[in-house]
Design an enzyme around this catalytic site. Structure first.
Site, PDB file in Angstrom:
ATOM      1  N   ALA A 136       4.142   3.810   1.004  1.00  0.00           N
ATOM      2  CA  ALA A 136       4.866   4.229   2.210  1.00  0.00           C
ATOM      3  C   ALA A 136       5.964   3.189   2.494  1.00  0.00           C
ATOM      4  O   ALA A 136       6.068   2.645   3.594  1.00  0.00           O
ATOM      5  CB  ALA A 136       3.929   4.391   3.404  1.00  0.00           C
ATOM      6  N   LEU A 137       6.747   2.936   1.484  1.00  0.00           N
ATOM      7  CA  LEU A 137       7.692   1.817   1.520  1.00  0.00           C
ATOM      8  C   LEU A 137       8.797   2.038   2.551  1.00  0.00           C
ATOM      9  O   LEU A 137       9.299   3.147   2.724  1.00  0.00           O
ATOM     10  CB  LEU A 137       8.311   1.610   0.132  1.00  0.00           C
ATOM     11  CG  LEU A 137       7.322   1.346  -0.995  1.00  0.00           C
ATOM     12  CD1 LEU A 137       8.065   1.079  -2.307  1.00  0.00           C
ATOM     13  CD2 LEU A 137       6.392   0.175  -0.678  1.00  0.00           C
ATOM     14  N   GLY A 139       5.412 -10.129   3.870  1.00  0.00           N
ATOM     15  CA  GLY A 139       6.210 -10.123   5.094  1.00  0.00           C
ATOM     16  C   GLY A 139       5.534 -10.924   6.200  1.00  0.00           C
ATOM     17  O   GLY A 139       4.307 -10.909   6.341  1.00  0.00           O
ATOM     18  N   GLY A 192      11.389  -3.015   5.172  1.00  0.00           N
ATOM     19  CA  GLY A 192      10.675  -4.305   5.155  1.00  0.00           C
ATOM     20  C   GLY A 192      10.174  -4.610   3.746  1.00  0.00           C
ATOM     21  O   GLY A 192      10.365  -5.715   3.225  1.00  0.00           O
ATOM     22  N   HIS A 193       9.520  -3.608   3.127  1.00  0.00           N
ATOM     23  CA  HIS A 193       9.047  -3.814   1.744  1.00  0.00           C
ATOM     24  C   HIS A 193      10.228  -4.084   0.805  1.00  0.00           C
ATOM     25  O   HIS A 193      10.160  -4.929  -0.086  1.00  0.00           O
ATOM     26  CB  HIS A 193       8.338  -2.556   1.236  1.00  0.00           C
ATOM     27  CG  HIS A 193       7.071  -2.216   1.951  1.00  0.00           C
ATOM     28  ND1 HIS A 193       6.926  -1.085   2.705  1.00  0.00           N
ATOM     29  CD2 HIS A 193       5.884  -2.871   2.009  1.00  0.00           C
ATOM     30  CE1 HIS A 193       5.706  -1.036   3.196  1.00  0.00           C
ATOM     31  NE2 HIS A 193       5.054  -2.111   2.801  1.00  0.00           N
ATOM     32  N   GLN A 225      -2.125 -12.375   7.837  1.00  0.00           N
ATOM     33  CA  GLN A 225      -2.440 -12.002   6.448  1.00  0.00           C
ATOM     34  C   GLN A 225      -1.794 -12.996   5.465  1.00  0.00           C
ATOM     35  O   GLN A 225      -2.400 -13.403   4.480  1.00  0.00           O
ATOM     36  CB  GLN A 225      -1.938 -10.593   6.172  1.00  0.00           C
ATOM     37  CG  GLN A 225      -1.956 -10.203   4.705  1.00  0.00           C
ATOM     38  CD  GLN A 225      -1.601  -8.747   4.464  1.00  0.00           C
ATOM     39  OE1 GLN A 225      -2.461  -7.899   4.560  1.00  0.00           O
ATOM     40  NE2 GLN A 225      -0.347  -8.455   4.151  1.00  0.00           N
ATOM     41  N   MET A 232       0.855  -1.193   0.000  1.00  0.00           N
ATOM     42  CA  MET A 232       0.000   0.000   0.000  1.00  0.00           C
ATOM     43  C   MET A 232       0.892   1.244   0.000  1.00  0.00           C
ATOM     44  O   MET A 232       0.461   2.326   0.399  1.00  0.00           O
ATOM     45  CB  MET A 232      -0.933  -0.026   1.207  1.00  0.00           C
ATOM     46  CG  MET A 232      -1.897  -1.208   1.158  1.00  0.00           C
ATOM     47  SD  MET A 232      -3.397  -0.978   2.109  1.00  0.00           S
ATOM     48  CE  MET A 232      -2.730  -0.855   3.747  1.00  0.00           C
TER      49      MET A 232
HETATM   50  O1  PAF Z   1       0.070  -5.677   3.656  1.00  0.00           O
HETATM   51  C1  PAF Z   1      -0.377  -4.781   2.930  1.00  0.00           C
HETATM   52  O2  PAF Z   1       0.262  -3.773   2.674  1.00  0.00           O
HETATM   53  C2  PAF Z   1      -1.794  -4.932   2.363  1.00  0.00           C
HETATM   54  O3  PAF Z   1      -2.621  -5.587   3.247  1.00  0.00           O
HETATM   55  C3  PAF Z   1      -1.809  -5.601   0.988  1.00  0.00           C
HETATM   56  C4  PAF Z   1      -1.325  -7.040   1.065  1.00  0.00           C
HETATM   57  C5  PAF Z   1      -0.957  -4.832   0.004  1.00  0.00           C
HETATM   58  C6  PAF Z   1      -3.240  -5.638   0.438  1.00  0.00           C
HETATM   59  O4  PAF Z   1      -3.762  -4.366   0.278  1.00  0.00           O
END
Ligand code: PAF
Length: 280
Positions: free
Chosen positions: A34-35, A149, A38-39, A155, A32
């Site tokens: 705002a990297l 992650g 972790g991303h 999730q 989503m």
């Molecule tokens: O973990 C996230 O950033 C969100 O839940 C995802 C997996 C991108 C789905 O919108």
């Protein structure tokens, strides 16, 4: 050089067709925005595994059960593109909202079982929103592998279950949580904490790892969990939403770590909700 940003599904599909024709393997890293590091660790893992990498950035309104949280969610597309530049990703897919939810969109993907407890119980509708958007992103990107992650461990299990149940031919890969030196799990929400709160939040991980060690040695969660809850509140957290010991595979609640397990926590600090988990 920053990667091309694609906003329309048709343009993404055109690229994808070229890659598949050339016999290349495609990875997707759904985000989503705002990297943070972790991303970027997910992007690194994706680069190592596949020929082509798509990073998606979409702030998905359907997974926010709190309108204030959605309004406050950081939106930093330009900075995100700059952060991704050194990684040589092939496409940043930032779908226009109607590419994900066209007029009249009326479908929801709902996962039972692993989605029911913890985040699912505290944030009604959250996992329906996640499963729905991730199903769309999997189908739109046609990726062979997707990288998530372990910070959002529940999730990860929900998305894996969804892909299996819907026969989406994608491998869902879990990657270790990236942490600050204090142990604080990196999260886009950390940006909303004051410097003092970031320091306080650093207490969470040592409390979890201490509890995990005690449980691994055969300790009883009912007893030890109470002490850990008190320690979390004493460290300055305003509210504890849950501290749970669960089976690592199906997330059923446990009293002791008599099988591979994970400890999960959700706690509030300065109106920011932080989650974390560790293996036991
Ligand atoms: O973990 C996230 O950033 C969100 O839940 C995802 C997996 C991108 C789905 O919108």
């Amino acid at each position: 050089m920053t990667a091309p940003i694609i906003r329309q599904l048709a343009a993404l599909r055109a690229k994808h067709s070229d890659w598949i024709r050339a016999g290349e393997r495609v990875a997707v890293v759904p985000t989503m925005g705002a990297l943070h590091p972790g991303h970027l660790s997910l992007v690194e893992a994706a680069k190592a595994a596949c020929d082509r990498v798509i990073v998606t950035i979409f702030v998905n309104p359907k997974q926010f059960n709190n309108p204030e949280d959605l309004a406050n969610y950081p939106r930093t597309e330009h900075e995100d593109a700059i952060k991704l530049a050194p990684y040589g990703v092939d496409v940043i897919y930032v779908p226009d909202p109607d590419q994900i939810y066209p007029d009249g969109f009326a479908s929801t993907v709902s996962v039972a079982g692993v989605a029911d407890q913890m985040e699912g119980a505290c944030r009604p509708g959250h996992f329906d929103g996640v499963a729905t958007v991730v199903a769309k992103l999997f189908l739109q990107t046609g990726a062979h592998q997707a990288f998530f992650g372990e910070k959002d461990y529940q999730q990860l299990l929900v998305v894996r279950r969804m892909a299996r149940d819907l026969d989406i031919p994608i491998e869902v890969v879990g990657c270790p949580t990236v942490r600050e030196a204090s142990g604080l799990a990196m999260s886009s929400r950390n940006m909303r904490l004051s410097a003092a709160a970031v320091a306080q939040a650093g207490a969470l991980h040592p409390i979890l790892t201490k509890l995990a060690t005690q449980l691994a040695a055969g300790g009883d969660f009912t007893l030890l969990g109470k002490a850990a809850e008190a320690a979390i509140l004493a460290a300055g957290f305003d509210k504890l939403e849950y501290l749970s010991l669960c089976c690592a595979e199906d997330l059923s609640a446990l009293d002791s770590a008599d099988r591979p397990a994970r400890l999960f926590v959700a706690a509030w600090l300065e109106d920011v909700r932080l989650i974390d988990n560790v293996a036991v």
